[in-house]
Design a protein around this motif. Sequence first.
Motif, PDB file in Angstrom:
ATOM      1  N   ASN A 157      -9.096  17.631  56.629  1.00 47.94           N
ATOM      2  CA  ASN A 157     -10.063  17.042  57.076  1.00 47.94           C
ATOM      3  C   ASN A 157     -11.152  16.799  55.849  1.00 47.94           C
ATOM      4  O   ASN A 157     -11.862  15.712  55.808  1.00 47.94           O
ATOM      5  N   PHE A 158     -11.092  17.705  54.898  1.00 45.38           N
ATOM      6  CA  PHE A 158     -11.949  17.699  53.640  1.00 45.38           C
ATOM      7  C   PHE A 158     -11.271  17.188  52.660  1.00 45.38           C
ATOM      8  O   PHE A 158     -11.915  16.766  51.586  1.00 45.38           O
ATOM      9  N   GLY A 159      -9.955  17.407  52.709  1.00 46.86           N
ATOM     10  CA  GLY A 159      -9.293  17.011  51.351  1.00 46.86           C
ATOM     11  C   GLY A 159      -9.469  17.655  50.129  1.00 46.86           C
ATOM     12  O   GLY A 159      -9.299  17.325  48.828  1.00 46.86           O
ATOM     13  N   TRP A 160     -10.093  19.130  50.293  1.00 42.18           N
ATOM     14  CA  TRP A 160     -10.367  19.805  48.999  1.00 42.18           C
ATOM     15  C   TRP A 160      -8.931  20.421  48.327  1.00 42.18           C
ATOM     16  O   TRP A 160      -9.183  20.519  46.872  1.00 42.18           O
ATOM     17  N   LEU A 161      -8.011  20.754  48.932  1.00 44.69           N
ATOM     18  CA  LEU A 161      -6.955  21.222  48.355  1.00 44.69           C
ATOM     19  C   LEU A 161      -5.678  20.665  49.372  1.00 44.69           C
ATOM     20  O   LEU A 161      -5.673  20.166  50.317  1.00 44.69           O
ATOM     21  N   PRO A 162      -4.603  20.840  48.658  1.00 44.64           N
ATOM     22  CA  PRO A 162      -3.342  20.224  49.145  1.00 44.64           C
ATOM     23  C   PRO A 162      -2.838  21.077  50.329  1.00 44.64           C
ATOM     24  O   PRO A 162      -3.202  22.327  50.445  1.00 44.64           O
ATOM     25  N   ALA A 163      -2.303  20.140  51.425  1.00 44.57           N
ATOM     26  CA  ALA A 163      -1.985  20.847  52.500  1.00 44.57           C
ATOM     27  C   ALA A 163      -0.387  21.527  52.525  1.00 44.57           C
ATOM     28  O   ALA A 163       0.057  22.461  53.267  1.00 44.57           O
ATOM     29  N   THR A 164       0.193  20.921  51.683  1.00 44.05           N
ATOM     30  CA  THR A 164       1.656  21.230  51.726  1.00 44.05           C
ATOM     31  C   THR A 164       2.256  21.173  50.204  1.00 44.05           C
ATOM     32  O   THR A 164       1.318  20.337  49.277  1.00 44.05           O
ATOM     33  N   GLY A 165       3.283  21.859  49.997  1.00 40.60           N
ATOM     34  CA  GLY A 165       3.943  21.650  48.444  1.00 40.60           C
ATOM     35  C   GLY A 165       3.557  22.823  47.553  1.00 40.60           C
ATOM     36  O   GLY A 165       2.322  23.519  47.725  1.00 40.60           O
ATOM     37  N   TYR A 166       4.458  22.929  46.640  1.00 38.12           N
ATOM     38  CA  TYR A 166       3.882  24.059  45.295  1.00 38.12           C
ATOM     39  C   TYR A 166       4.207  23.281  44.096  1.00 38.12           C
ATOM     40  O   TYR A 166       5.149  22.592  43.849  1.00 38.12           O
ATOM     41  N   VAL A 167       3.302  23.657  43.227  1.00 39.42           N
ATOM     42  CA  VAL A 167       3.469  22.839  41.727  1.00 39.42           C
ATOM     43  C   VAL A 167       3.472  24.242  40.972  1.00 39.42           C
ATOM     44  O   VAL A 167       2.939  25.292  40.652  1.00 39.42           O
ATOM     45  N   PRO A 168       4.802  24.270  40.182  1.00 37.40           N
ATOM     46  CA  PRO A 168       5.059  25.263  39.354  1.00 37.40           C
ATOM     47  C   PRO A 168       3.924  25.490  38.260  1.00 37.40           C
ATOM     48  O   PRO A 168       3.276  24.426  37.875  1.00 37.40           O
ATOM     49  N   TYR A 169       3.573  26.640  37.781  1.00 38.36           N
ATOM     50  CA  TYR A 169       2.594  26.939  36.972  1.00 38.36           C
ATOM     51  C   TYR A 169       2.986  26.356  35.157  1.00 38.36           C
ATOM     52  O   TYR A 169       1.987  25.980  34.610  1.00 38.36           O
ATOM     53  N   GLN A 170       4.317  26.128  35.399  1.00 40.14           N
ATOM     54  CA  GLN A 170       4.683  25.661  34.018  1.00 40.14           C
ATOM     55  C   GLN A 170       4.283  24.256  33.658  1.00 40.14           C
ATOM     56  O   GLN A 170       3.942  23.654  32.774  1.00 40.14           O
ATOM     57  N   ARG A 171       4.202  23.429  35.067  1.00 41.25           N
ATOM     58  CA  ARG A 171       3.711  22.154  34.918  1.00 41.25           C
ATOM     59  C   ARG A 171       2.285  21.927  34.830  1.00 41.25           C
ATOM     60  O   ARG A 171       1.805  21.231  34.043  1.00 41.25           O
ATOM     61  N   PRO A 183      -2.588  29.238  51.036  1.00 41.99           N
ATOM     62  CA  PRO A 183      -1.391  30.010  51.554  1.00 41.99           C
ATOM     63  C   PRO A 183      -2.072  31.321  51.247  1.00 41.99           C
ATOM     64  O   PRO A 183      -1.734  32.307  52.110  1.00 41.99           O
ATOM     65  N   SER A 184      -2.287  31.682  50.133  1.00 43.76           N
ATOM     66  CA  SER A 184      -2.785  33.005  49.837  1.00 43.76           C
ATOM     67  C   SER A 184      -4.098  33.752  50.615  1.00 43.76           C
ATOM     68  O   SER A 184      -3.839  34.823  51.188  1.00 43.76           O
ATOM     69  N   ILE A 185      -4.885  32.652  51.007  1.00 44.86           N
ATOM     70  CA  ILE A 185      -6.005  33.218  51.747  1.00 44.86           C
ATOM     71  C   ILE A 185      -5.453  33.357  53.179  1.00 44.86           C
ATOM     72  O   ILE A 185      -6.038  34.449  53.636  1.00 44.86           O
ATOM     73  N   ALA A 186      -4.572  32.469  53.707  1.00 37.52           N
ATOM     74  CA  ALA A 186      -4.148  32.795  54.897  1.00 37.52           C
ATOM     75  C   ALA A 186      -3.206  33.999  54.998  1.00 37.52           C
ATOM     76  O   ALA A 186      -3.437  34.859  56.170  1.00 37.52           O
ATOM     77  N   LEU A 187      -2.443  34.235  53.985  1.00 34.42           N
ATOM     78  CA  LEU A 187      -1.726  35.487  53.999  1.00 34.42           C
ATOM     79  C   LEU A 187      -2.635  36.892  53.842  1.00 34.42           C
ATOM     80  O   LEU A 187      -2.218  37.858  54.371  1.00 34.42           O
ATOM     81  N   ALA A 188      -3.813  36.497  53.186  1.00 40.33           N
ATOM     82  CA  ALA A 188      -4.813  37.675  52.913  1.00 40.33           C
ATOM     83  C   ALA A 188      -5.622  38.290  54.203  1.00 40.33           C
ATOM     84  O   ALA A 188      -6.204  39.265  53.835  1.00 40.33           O
ATOM     85  N   PHE A 189      -5.696  37.358  55.106  1.00 40.79           N
ATOM     86  CA  PHE A 189      -6.462  37.473  56.137  1.00 40.79           C
ATOM     87  C   PHE A 189      -6.464  38.793  56.556  1.00 40.79           C
ATOM     88  O   PHE A 189      -7.329  39.754  56.606  1.00 40.79           O
ATOM     89  N   GLY A 190      -5.120  39.164  57.270  1.00 38.11           N
ATOM     90  CA  GLY A 190      -4.995  40.654  57.655  1.00 38.11           C
ATOM     91  C   GLY A 190      -5.055  41.754  57.019  1.00 38.11           C
ATOM     92  O   GLY A 190      -5.636  42.760  57.137  1.00 38.11           O
ATOM     93  N   ALA A 191      -4.743  41.498  55.476  1.00 40.20           N
ATOM     94  CA  ALA A 191      -4.701  42.709  54.773  1.00 40.20           C
ATOM     95  C   ALA A 191      -6.103  43.010  54.324  1.00 40.20           C
ATOM     96  O   ALA A 191      -6.425  44.293  54.225  1.00 40.20           O
ATOM     97  N   GLY A 261       4.601  24.209  54.083  1.00 36.20           N
ATOM     98  CA  GLY A 261       5.775  23.354  53.532  1.00 36.20           C
ATOM     99  C   GLY A 261       6.204  23.971  52.204  1.00 36.20           C
ATOM    100  O   GLY A 261       6.839  23.246  51.286  1.00 36.20           O
ATOM    101  N   LEU A 262       6.335  25.259  52.041  1.00 37.17           N
ATOM    102  CA  LEU A 262       6.641  25.943  50.720  1.00 37.17           C
ATOM    103  C   LEU A 262       8.065  26.553  51.047  1.00 37.17           C
ATOM    104  O   LEU A 262       8.337  26.854  51.983  1.00 37.17           O
ATOM    105  N   ARG A 263       8.979  26.262  49.876  1.00 38.21           N
ATOM    106  CA  ARG A 263      10.323  26.515  50.029  1.00 38.21           C
ATOM    107  C   ARG A 263      10.345  28.010  49.032  1.00 38.21           C
ATOM    108  O   ARG A 263      10.772  27.994  48.061  1.00 38.21           O
TER     109      ARG A 263
END
Length: 313
Positions: A157-171, A183-191, A261-263
């Motif tokens: 809806n807002f387009g602030w962050l990508p919805a799918t994919g992973y970019v290596p930090y080396q790039r 993904p990190s925020i979603a994973l951290a919710f319960g923790a 969509g992360l591998r």
Amino acid sequence: MVSFLLRRLLAGITLVLLVASATFVMLNFTGADIARNIVGETATPEQAWAKATELGLDEPLALRYIEWLGATLTGDLGKSWFTTVPVGTTLQTALPVTLSIILGALIISALVSVVLGSLAAVRAGWFDKTVQFSAVLADAVPGFLVALALALVIAVNFGWLPATGYVPYQRSVVEWLRSITLPSIALAFGAIAATTLQLRGSMFDVLQRDYVRTLRSRGLTENSIVFKHALRNAAPPALTVLSLQFIGLVGGAVIVEKVFGLRGIGSLATAAAVQGDAPVVLGVVIVMVLLVVAVNLVADLAYGWLNPKVRAE
């Protein structure tokens, strides 16, 4: 301290060996015809048997275990039965993805939990009740719903962050951070929920102690008392909970990786388990158990740093 580290390392190595060995045995009692799955349903029985012989599936289980254990102890995790790609190479590609979102989730959980848990213990009343209610509610919400909501609202809806994919930090470090934020925020919710409640309870108990009243009588500010003195004593129990959350984050990563969509390791383990790709499954198990052992060791060291009595023992 050295003897403590040696004991924990020995226990960790033993745990890895036991879990991996148990996984090896269980994979051989699934009842699946792996050779037939590889060559396809249209292959002849002779072709299926030839593939089974090639993979060593015709050998006794004990002999296969000894061969696998010997190769694993030398660092050779074998090759995928379906792609023939070395397991080590596959893990090198998938592991950074999962580690990125898990470490991101741990950092977010720690920071948010310290703020909310400390403030809830200090500010009794509506704020404390709100934090407790929100934590219980957050713990009850399934992780995939949080991931879907973040993807739809923030990314689509807002387009602030990508919805799918992973970019290596080396790039690109910036694009790497953008790709793992949701993904990190979603994973951290319960923790966050579990760690906040634990820290809130520990902080509340610490603030009732005599030395805190002494510090207040000396004129120290509340922020100084809470974050410089009380937090150090209240942190160890919350740190234990946070280290235990790591195991849950590994399991939650499977769902989060699917949504975004992360591998990563989660997707790799799921696909390998469905196919019956034993070398890949065993490689994933070994790596993840090693990570759990490493995280628990770091937590123990941090606990000893925060609590001098532990170091003395």
